[in-house]
Design an enzyme around this catalytic site. Structure first.
Site, PDB file in Angstrom:
ATOM      1  N   LYS A   1      -5.448  -9.960  -7.492  1.00 35.14           N
ATOM      2  CA  LYS A   1      -6.620 -10.024  -6.712  1.00 35.14           C
ATOM      3  C   LYS A   1      -7.612  -8.637  -6.925  1.00 35.14           C
ATOM      4  O   LYS A   1      -7.155  -7.603  -7.220  1.00 35.14           O
ATOM      5  CB  LYS A   1      -6.707 -10.210  -5.054  1.00 35.14           C
TER       6      LYS A   1
ATOM      7  N   LYS B   1       0.867  -1.077  -0.024  1.00 29.93           N
ATOM      8  CA  LYS B   1      -0.060   0.000   0.048  1.00 29.93           C
ATOM      9  C   LYS B   1       0.558   1.142   0.088  1.00 29.93           C
ATOM     10  O   LYS B   1       0.292   2.309  -0.503  1.00 29.93           O
ATOM     11  CB  LYS B   1      -0.989  -0.036   1.172  1.00 29.93           C
TER      12      LYS B   1
ATOM     13  N   LYS C   1     -10.260  -2.699  -4.517  1.00 29.33           N
ATOM     14  CA  LYS C   1     -10.779  -1.376  -4.709  1.00 29.33           C
ATOM     15  C   LYS C   1      -9.555  -0.327  -4.885  1.00 29.33           C
ATOM     16  O   LYS C   1      -9.799   0.769  -5.709  1.00 29.33           O
ATOM     17  CB  LYS C   1     -11.687  -0.789  -3.422  1.00 29.33           C
TER      18      LYS C   1
HETATM   19  P1  TYM Z   1     -11.023  -4.912   3.480  1.00 30.73           P
HETATM   20  O1  TYM Z   1     -12.287  -3.924   3.833  1.00 30.73           O
HETATM   21  O2  TYM Z   1     -10.058  -4.785   2.390  1.00 30.73           O
HETATM   22  O3  TYM Z   1     -11.685  -6.241   2.892  1.00 30.73           O
HETATM   23  C1  TYM Z   1     -13.092  -6.898   3.501  1.00 30.73           C
HETATM   24  C2  TYM Z   1     -12.922  -8.409   3.373  1.00 30.73           C
HETATM   25  O4  TYM Z   1     -12.940  -8.701   1.750  1.00 30.73           O
HETATM   26  C3  TYM Z   1     -11.937  -9.760   1.715  1.00 30.73           C
HETATM   27  N1  TYM Z   1     -11.679  -9.547   0.203  1.00 30.73           N
HETATM   28  C4  TYM Z   1     -11.502 -10.554  -0.694  1.00 30.73           C
HETATM   29  N2  TYM Z   1     -11.712 -11.631  -0.487  1.00 30.73           N
HETATM   30  C5  TYM Z   1     -11.869 -12.585  -1.935  1.00 30.73           C
HETATM   31  N3  TYM Z   1     -11.157 -12.011  -3.015  1.00 30.73           N
HETATM   32  C6  TYM Z   1     -10.805 -10.853  -2.959  1.00 30.73           C
HETATM   33  N4  TYM Z   1     -10.388 -10.243  -4.035  1.00 30.73           N
HETATM   34  C7  TYM Z   1     -10.973  -9.899  -1.735  1.00 30.73           C
HETATM   35  N5  TYM Z   1     -10.827  -8.551  -1.571  1.00 30.73           N
HETATM   36  C8  TYM Z   1     -11.035  -8.230  -0.358  1.00 30.73           C
HETATM   37  C9  TYM Z   1     -10.853  -9.123   2.742  1.00 30.73           C
HETATM   38  O5  TYM Z   1      -9.925 -10.376   2.784  1.00 30.73           O
HETATM   39  C10 TYM Z   1     -11.671  -8.923   4.060  1.00 30.73           C
HETATM   40  O6  TYM Z   1     -12.026 -10.128   4.616  1.00 30.73           O
HETATM   41  N6  TYM Z   1      -8.018  -5.293   7.332  1.00 30.73           N
HETATM   42  C11 TYM Z   1      -9.474  -5.542   6.854  1.00 30.73           C
HETATM   43  C12 TYM Z   1     -10.291  -5.012   7.698  1.00 30.73           C
HETATM   44  C13 TYM Z   1     -10.299  -5.324   9.118  1.00 30.73           C
HETATM   45  C14 TYM Z   1     -10.595  -6.677   9.833  1.00 30.73           C
HETATM   46  C15 TYM Z   1     -10.571  -6.482  11.135  1.00 30.73           C
HETATM   47  C16 TYM Z   1     -10.799  -8.034   9.354  1.00 30.73           C
HETATM   48  C17 TYM Z   1     -10.341  -4.506  10.141  1.00 30.73           C
HETATM   49  N7  TYM Z   1     -10.219  -5.152  11.478  1.00 30.73           N
HETATM   50  C18 TYM Z   1     -10.596  -7.570  12.079  1.00 30.73           C
HETATM   51  C19 TYM Z   1     -11.073  -8.914  10.295  1.00 30.73           C
HETATM   52  C20 TYM Z   1     -11.046  -8.607  11.613  1.00 30.73           C
HETATM   53  C21 TYM Z   1      -9.390  -4.972   5.416  1.00 30.73           C
HETATM   54  O7  TYM Z   1      -8.987  -4.257   5.085  1.00 30.73           O
HETATM   55  O8  TYM Z   1     -10.562  -5.718   4.826  1.00 30.73           O
END
Ligand code: TYM
Length: 332
Positions: free
Chosen positions: A195, A112, A198
């Site tokens: 992957k 990032k 966004k």
């Molecule tokens: P975030 O907001 O980027 O994504 C949310 C969830 O979507 C999943 N994801 C995917 N799964 C499959 N294929 C893809 N292309 C794909 N893109 C995104 C992510 O793995 C995620 O599960 N750090 C986390 C947010 C967070 C969190 C937490 C998660 C903050 N605190 C505590 C679990 C527990 C994040 O940025 O997800």
């Protein structure tokens, strides 16, 4: 019953198909069998430059999409991270237990911050995974449903729980990742070895949960495939078609082999057309329900406040124990 916690960032005007298949759908399903707590992580969203008005809007859109996807306030807790101040408090304690080198090994920071370079990235972006560990550990979660890209962050959460327990006495549940391999890495429709994301994908490569049906069909029609014209799964030779097959299987409940056998060597046209309809038919009702939730922000905010109140009851109990273990006086 086992307890589940997960979070999602409100960093776009819509979730995408990867978020939906990799995480949100499991969140909905797990309400049946687990005690479930879910969070819109707005504190994580400010680790990059942002506009407060836009964040306020996106936090509501995120919550509306989650309710519209099937989260039920009677069966789960859904809340906004900043409404439970204990997240920031535990973040500090865990940060003091994290090695600088350990934090520096987190690959998502490297990805990032790659564009502007580590010097222009915020310290918040660097320590982001520690806040994520605080989210999870505050609720003593047993399982964390996420996509593959979160695996390393969960490993840090596990290490921090074990380290705290070892130094200060049994306090935290050590959380396990809940990752379904079939849907844990949905890829970009235009660049099927990366992957769907966004931040890095082109708009044509991402299907948004809130896309119009016509836009969904068009994007699937234009998805990158290969010259073979045979519908079959092969990650190495046919990443585009294999990604589409995974999406098809996840949304229809069919096996990939059965789908491949049905379309076989009939070309990609019919396969893509049917898949476009399948995604559009799945997302259509969610889009409509999202709009209804957003039309009544007072009701939406009230649901979230209630979620925060229930989440906070758990978070304050954990923090009381943490404060005692750390040698801090009690807060009354
Ligand atoms: P975030 O907001 O980027 O994504 C949310 C969830 O979507 C999943 N994801 C995917 N799964 C499959 N294929 C893809 N292309 C794909 N893109 C995104 C992510 O793995 C995620 O599960 N750090 C986390 C947010 C967070 C969190 C937490 C998660 C903050 N605190 C505590 C679990 C527990 C994040 O940025 O997800």
């Amino acid at each position: 019953t086992r307890r589940v916690f997960s979070g999602i960032q409100p960093t776009a005007d819509s979730f995408h198909l990867g978020n939906y298949l990799g995480a949100v759908r499991q969140w909905v399903d797990l309400q049946e069998s687990r005690e479930t707590i879910y969070c819109v992580v707005d504190l994580h969203a400010i680790t990059v430059p942002y506009d407060p008005q836009v964040l306020r809007r996106r936090t509501r859109i995120a919550a509306a999409q989650l309710f519209a996807s099937g989260l039920d306030p009677e069966r789960c807790i859904l809340f906004v991270q900043s409404q439970v101040p204990e997240h920031a408090e535990l973040n500090w304690v865990l940060g003091c237990l994290t090695g600088f080198g350990e934090a520096n090994r987190m690959t998502q920071f490297k990805d990032k911050s790659a564009k502007g370079g580590a010097d222009s990235a915020s310290v918040g972006l660097f320590t982001y995974p520690i806040l994520q560990a605080a989210d999870i550990l505050l609720y003593q979660a047993d399982e964390v449903p996420v996509g593959e890209d979160q695996r390393q962050h969960l490993e840090l959460s596990r290490n921090l729980a074990q380290r705290f327990n070892h130094r200060f006495g049994e306090t935290f549940t050590v959380p396990a990742p809940y990752i379904l391999p079939a849907v844990s890495k949905i890829t970009d429709l235009q660049d099927p070895t990366s992957k769907m994301s966004k931040s890095s994908s082109s708009p044509q490569g991402i299907i948004d949960l809130l896309d119009e049906p016509a836009a969904i069909r068009k994007k699937i029609n234009r998805a990158v495939t290969d010259a073979e014209s045979v519908v079959r799964a092969d990650d190495e030779a046919k990443p585009g078609v294999t990604n589409l097959l995974r999406i098809y299987a996840a949304l229809s409940g069919e096996k990939i082999d059965d789908i491949a056998a049905r379309y076989g060597d009939g070309g990609y046209g019919g396969f893509k057309k049917d898949l476009g309809n399948l995604v559009a038919d799945t997302f259509g009702p969610i889009r409509e329900r999202t709009a209804k939730h957003l039309a009544d922000t007072d009701a939406l905010d009230a649901l979230l406040e209630d979620g925060a109140r229930r989440a906070r009851a758990i978070a304050t109990a954990t923090m009381a124990q943490v404060r005692d273990r750390c040698g801090f006086p009690a807060v009354n």
